[in-house]
Enzyme design. Structure first.
Site, PDB file in Angstrom:
ATOM      1  N   GLU B  81       0.785  -1.070  -0.232  1.00 42.91           N
ATOM      2  CA  GLU B  81      -0.688   0.093  -0.276  1.00 42.91           C
ATOM      3  C   GLU B  81       0.966   1.424  -0.306  1.00 42.91           C
ATOM      4  O   GLU B  81       0.555   2.804  -0.055  1.00 42.91           O
ATOM      5  CB  GLU B  81      -1.307   0.473   1.189  1.00 42.91           C
ATOM      6  N   CYS B 113      -3.422  -5.069   3.178  1.00 40.82           N
ATOM      7  CA  CYS B 113      -1.825  -5.744   3.649  1.00 40.82           C
ATOM      8  C   CYS B 113      -1.441  -6.630   3.326  1.00 40.82           C
ATOM      9  O   CYS B 113      -1.289  -7.578   3.587  1.00 40.82           O
ATOM     10  CB  CYS B 113      -2.195  -6.046   5.483  1.00 40.82           C
ATOM     11  N   HIS B 235      -2.705 -12.061  10.315  1.00 42.81           N
ATOM     12  CA  HIS B 235      -2.132 -10.972  10.364  1.00 42.81           C
ATOM     13  C   HIS B 235      -1.974 -10.625  11.360  1.00 42.81           C
ATOM     14  O   HIS B 235      -3.057 -10.505  12.621  1.00 42.81           O
ATOM     15  CB  HIS B 235      -2.862  -9.805   9.242  1.00 42.81           C
TER      16      HIS B 235
END
Ligand SMILES: [Zn+2]
Lengths: 129, 347
Positions: B81, B113, B235
């Protein structure tokens, strides 16, 4: 500026130089003519492995404006294990560098052509872990 | 043989800033922040590091360790990103830097992400269909955060690269699937330097819903239960969410600890779950089964089940991810502001 740089991208992004197969002399930046063998030059492109040691260095305190954020920075003569002596920036604390220090290539940003311009990348060196 | 990971590499910038240092500036209690977020320090990119340089370094480590001929890489996808350019790909910079010639598919991916794991899935599809021999999937970021925003404690920099192929597989991909919905929990509009987010209440509908749904679906599809896995990695936007996700799903601390890297390098965004996964690969043994679930705001999760193969025995894994995490040089907050270009210069 832009076309002049992008023709050299291959040689800056990695340590791609040349070797004269007639006499074994290695060149970086690459040359397509051997000054020793002259007409008998047999030039071939060669990628050097990017490990070597510092022969000499200087710490640059007085920089042009575009490198103001980076100062002080280190420029060194580096003897490659498998190639010629080259000039490159070494990224580390100026207290840390010394003659004979082992270094390894790293891919870094050279500079940006302002906020809306091209970003120039290339090879620098860092201390070998 | 199924497609899988043939080689992997990681890169974490060596500079760090501590949560104590940031909290001090903003008048917050460092201990409250550390307990609340489960983050103690984070990596900071140097002035000459960005998503492209991190991608190249991670890719080079993967290529060197796997002894891959770069000319046999048929695709490069870089998920981030924080691509250096809005228009102009990062993948082309990686391609020229690793010397893979000109005959390769390339694109930059964006999905907050999880763009790195999306790249692994695309490479897997291209390898299994026979389009390419090897694909290179990278997730890397140098995430920005507004000064004083809670994100400033965690938004960091790093990346991981994976060579995906069928020959010389060290971790086979047994299964993968995605869970996706339109959920505006976190975003950044064109031209804005810093992202915006829905605040602390976005955890349940965004992170937890997508991560747990993807994990449950992949276990239902394959018939596995949490105890069938040697390791799991989720994550890591902070140190709390992945631990809570693991607890909800029924995974133990022992299964997730090795891959829980966020406390000491922060949230590396597209690098987050895959640096954690790489830390697990660093110690994994043949026969081990690993669950990886990424998350990208916006929102979606990619889940994978990996089986470590016998070839892992001879695969070189030093320096390890944890070696890189534990190294590092600490900088103060004002140096950090300069490095992240949060100081406005005249002219
Ligand atoms: Zn010669």
């Amino acid at each position: 500026m832009i076309p002049r740089f992008w023709r050299k991208i291959k040689y800056r992004y990695d340590i791609v130089g040349s070797v004269c197969e007639n006499c074994g002399t290695q060149f970086y930046p690459p040359r397509n003519f051997c000054p020793i063998c002259r007409r008998k030059s047999k030039i071939k492109e060669q990628r050097f492995n990017g490990r070597g040691k510092v022969l000499s260095y200087t710490i640059v305190h007085d920089t042009p404006d575009e490198f103001k954020l980076n100062k002080p920075y280190i420029v060194a003569l580096i003897e490659l294990d498998d190639g010629p002596i080259i000039t490159s920036q070494v990224v580390c604390d100026p207290q840390e560098i010394e003659v004979g220090m082992r270094v390894v290539k790293t891919f870094r940003k050279y500079f940006e052509d302002g906020e809306d311009g091209v970003i120039y990348y290339g090879t620098k060196f860092v201390p070998e872990k | 043989m199924k497609a899988g990971i043939v080689s992997y590499g990681t890169y974490i910038p060596r500079l760090r800033v501590s949560v104590d240092e940031i909290a001090k500036v903003w008048g917050e209690s460092p201990d409250n922040v550390k307990v609340g977020l489960g983050v103690y320090r984070k990596s900071v990119p140097d002035l000459d590091e960005d998503t492209a340089t991190i991608s190249v370094e991670a890719a080079r480590e993967a290529i060197e360790r796997g002894k891959i001929d770069p000319e046999r890489i048929g695709a490069i996808f870089v998920g981030s990103e924080s691509h250096p350019y809005v228009v102009k790909p990062t993948a082309t910079i990686v391609g020229d830097a690793i010397g893979c010639g000109n005959s390769f598919h390339a694109a930059d991916f964006e999905f907050a992400c999880k763009a790195g794991t999306a790249g692994i899935q695309v490479c897997m599809g291209m390898v299994e269909s026979g389009m390419i021999e090897f694909g290179l999937a990278i997730g890397a970021d140098t995430s920005q955060s507004a000064p004083g925003d809670p994100l400033e404690y965690s938004a960091s920099a790093g990346g991981a690269a994976f060579v995906v192929g069928k020959k010389g597989v060290i971790a086979e991909i047994e299964e993968t699937l995605s869970f996706t919905s339109d959920t505006p929990d976190f975003w950044r509009r064109e031209g804005q330097p810093y992202p915006s987010h829905g605040g602390r209440f976005t955890g349940i509908p965004a992170y937890f819903r997508h991560v747990t749904s993807a994990a449950i679906q992949i276990m239902e599809k394959t018939g596995y239960k949490p105890s069938d896995f040697d390791y799991a990695v989720f994550h890591q936007p902070n140190g709390k969410f992945p631990i809570r996700a693991a607890r909800i799903l029924g995974f133990t601390k022992e299964q997730i600890n090795q891959g829980l890297v966020v406390g000491y390098i922060g949230n590396t965004y597209s690098g987050s779950s895959i640096i954690g996964f790489s830390a697990i690969l660093d110690i994994a043994k043949p026969g081990d089964k690993i669950l990886l679930v990424s998350f990208g705001s916006g929102a979606g999760s990619d889940a994978f089940i990996f089986n470590v193969t016998d070839l892992m025995e001879d695969y070189p894994r030093v320096p390890t991810v944890w070696d890189k995490i534990n190294g590092g040089i600490t900088v103060d907050y004002s140096t950090y502001l300069k490095l992240r270009k949060k100081i406005r210069l005249k002219g």
